[in-house]
Scaffold this active site. Structure first.
Site, PDB file in Angstrom:
ATOM      1  N   LYS A 129      -1.075  -4.435  -3.559  1.00  0.00           N
ATOM      2  CA  LYS A 129       0.214  -4.063  -2.952  1.00  0.00           C
ATOM      3  C   LYS A 129       1.358  -4.946  -3.447  1.00  0.00           C
ATOM      4  CE  LYS A 129      -2.543  -5.378  -0.247  1.00  0.00           C
ATOM      5  NZ  LYS A 129      -3.626  -5.961   0.502  1.00  0.00           N
ATOM      6  N   GLU A 153      -2.687   4.138  -4.920  1.00  0.00           N
ATOM      7  CA  GLU A 153      -2.954   4.681  -3.577  1.00  0.00           C
ATOM      8  C   GLU A 153      -3.607   3.636  -2.671  1.00  0.00           C
ATOM      9  OE1 GLU A 153      -2.118   7.943  -2.166  1.00  0.00           O
ATOM     10  OE2 GLU A 153      -2.427   6.461  -0.604  1.00  0.00           O
ATOM     11  N   VAL A 212      -2.063   0.678   0.262  1.00  0.00           N
ATOM     12  CA  VAL A 212      -1.901   0.808   1.725  1.00  0.00           C
ATOM     13  C   VAL A 212      -2.964   1.769   2.233  1.00  0.00           C
ATOM     14  CG1 VAL A 212      -0.346   1.507   3.597  1.00  0.00           C
ATOM     15  CG2 VAL A 212       0.605   0.407   1.562  1.00  0.00           C
ATOM     16  N   GLY A 222     -16.109  -7.909   3.284  1.00  0.00           N
ATOM     17  CA  GLY A 222     -15.348  -7.823   2.027  1.00  0.00           C
ATOM     18  C   GLY A 222     -13.952  -7.266   2.221  1.00  0.00           C
ATOM     19  N   GLU A 227      -8.466 -10.705   2.851  1.00  0.00           N
ATOM     20  CA  GLU A 227      -7.857 -11.197   1.617  1.00  0.00           C
ATOM     21  C   GLU A 227      -8.579 -12.477   1.186  1.00  0.00           C
ATOM     22  OE1 GLU A 227      -5.572 -10.042  -0.478  1.00  0.00           O
ATOM     23  OE2 GLU A 227      -5.496  -8.226   0.713  1.00  0.00           O
ATOM     24  N   ASP A 235       0.005  -9.769   4.568  1.00  0.00           N
ATOM     25  CA  ASP A 235      -0.560  -8.539   4.012  1.00  0.00           C
ATOM     26  C   ASP A 235       0.185  -7.325   4.576  1.00  0.00           C
ATOM     27  OD1 ASP A 235      -3.044  -6.977   2.775  1.00  0.00           O
ATOM     28  OD2 ASP A 235      -2.799  -6.253   4.832  1.00  0.00           O
ATOM     29  N   LYS A 240       2.633  -4.648   2.633  1.00  0.00           N
ATOM     30  CA  LYS A 240       2.393  -3.200   2.718  1.00  0.00           C
ATOM     31  C   LYS A 240       3.644  -2.467   3.243  1.00  0.00           C
ATOM     32  CE  LYS A 240      -2.605  -3.320   3.323  1.00  0.00           C
ATOM     33  NZ  LYS A 240      -3.676  -3.645   4.260  1.00  0.00           N
TER      34      LYS A 240
END
Ligand SMILES: NC(=O)c1ccc[n+]([C@@H]2O[C@H](COP(=O)([O-])OP(=O)(O)OC[C@H]3O[C@@H](n4cnc5c(N)ncnc54)[C@H](OP(=O)(O)O)[C@@H]3O)[C@@H](O)[C@H]2O)c1
Length: 345
Positions: free
Chosen positions: A131, A155, A158, A212, A215, A226, A230
């Site tokens: 992003k 894509e 976000v 996973g 960040e 984050d 976004k």
């Protein structure tokens, strides 16, 4: 049946997301071949600690994952040539498509932004889940891609593979996006939900890491960076705004205590990290902060890693996109869907 056309791809980043994509591709490659007559050939991989390699004959991705799992160097893969570092890969290889999945830098989008700029300038398509570059330089990168006759698709920046940018691009022609509100960060949603059920903050972070979805630097999730990046990406792409992540009025969830959550529940509410954007005179005002919202509302109802985005539009009223319990596989899907968008043109 005629042989599939080879499309050369190179990876910048080979962590959780890229590996999830590879697993998905292993399942879907026959479908891609039959639908589009195309087979992907990996001609380069760049990482930070595991080195960067190129190969004109193609890299066996099982070898690559094996090497990364053993924490070895990619140059130990047979028939690979050492490319030095990530920029070095772009010096020696010109694949058709770069798949970029390196970590978020919420302060300037680098080094991914520079890699993407360079790849597009060389006439290489880019698919990315990052992003940062979208939030800092979408208009510049899109103009460059158009100039070079290639695509820049993101894509997964976000809400993973859930259609956000594609929904507006392909399905809402002629509609203006006036604003948006959403729960956009899975890690903080998982933490707040876990704390509601009595788990500790630290245990919830560990759960997000194991899945996973956190960040690399988890403070970027917890401090709202984050979500702010976004929100900036949404404002740039969907609303044409010229805004930077540091201009977002931002607060994270570090100050949210179990007592706050209990108090909210007693009032029929739940606390979520909410991102908002709305058009103001000549710009877009962006906020990211914990808010108490009714538990039964669209925003309040997303649990666990789930996300929601409500778009405020002029012609379609409110359009909500909900992604329920996404895993890393849905981020891998974002890359596959972007690759297919490129194959279709
Ligand atoms: N995980 C998710 O659920 C999710 C969802 C949506 C979007 N994203 C985005 O996806 C991206 C990757 O996430 P991830 O979970 O896959 O991260 P990750 O597991 O930490 O993997 C990052 C990869 O990038 C490589 N890398 C780091 N710095 C680099 C550099 N300067 N040049 C070249 N390669 C570099 C790393 O190499 P080494 O291992 O050798 O250091 C590693 O292969 C991030 O931008 C994130 O925001 C993630």
């Amino acid at each position: 049946m005629s042989k599939p056309t080879k499309v050369e791809i190179a990876f910048m980043g080979m962590g959780n997301v890229a590996q999830a994509f590879l697993q998905l591709l292993a399942r879907q490659h026959e479908w891609v071949e039959s639908m589009y007559g195309v087979a992907f050939k990996t001609v380069g991989i760049a990482t930070r600690r595991h080195g960067s390699v190129v190969s004109s004959t193609g890299i066996d991705l099982r070898d690559c994952i094996d090497v990364i799992e053993k924490d070895a160097h990619l140059t130990t893969i047979p028939d690979c040539i050492d490319a030095g570092d990530a920029p070095g890969l772009l010096d020696v290889a010109t694949p058709d498509i770069i798949v970029e999945t390196i970590p978020l830098n919420p302060h300037d989008g680098e080094p991914a932004l520079g890699y993407i700029r360079r790849a597009l300038d060389k006439g290489i398509h880019v698919v990315s889940v990052n992003k940062g570059p979208v939030a800092f330089a979408y208009q510049e990168l899109k103009t460059l891609a158009d100039l070079r006759g290639v695509q820049y698709r993101f894509e997964g920046a976000v809400m993973d593979g859930a259609p956000v940018f594609n929904l507006v691009e392909y399905c809402l022609p002629g509609t203006s996006i006036l604003g948006f509100v959403g729960v956009l960060n899975s890690t903080t949603n998982l933490i707040l939900g876990g704390m509601e059920s009595g788990k500790s903050f630290e245990d919830c972070i560990d759960e997000a890491r194991r899945a996973g979805i956190a960040e690399e630097n988890t403070s970027y999730d917890i401090d709202g960076w984050d979500a702010a990046v976004k929100a900036t990406a949404l404002a740039r792409v969907l609303m044409g705004a010229d805004v930077q992540p540091h201009q977002v009025n931002r607060a994270g969830i570090a100050e949210v205590s179990p007592e706050h959550l209990i108090q909210a529940a007693a009032e029929g509410n739940v606390i979520k990290l909410i991102a908002r954007g709305h058009a103001v005179d000549g710009g877009v005002l962006l906020t990211v902060r914990p808010e108490a919202v009714p538990i039964s509302s669209t925003l309040g109802s997303v649990r666990g890693t789930s996300n929601v985005l409500i778009l405020h539009t002029d012609l379609m009223g409110e359009v909500a996109i909900v992604e329920t319990d996404p895993t890393i596989e849905q981020t891998g899907y974002a890359l596959l869907s972007d690759l297919i968008s490129i194959l279709k043109t």
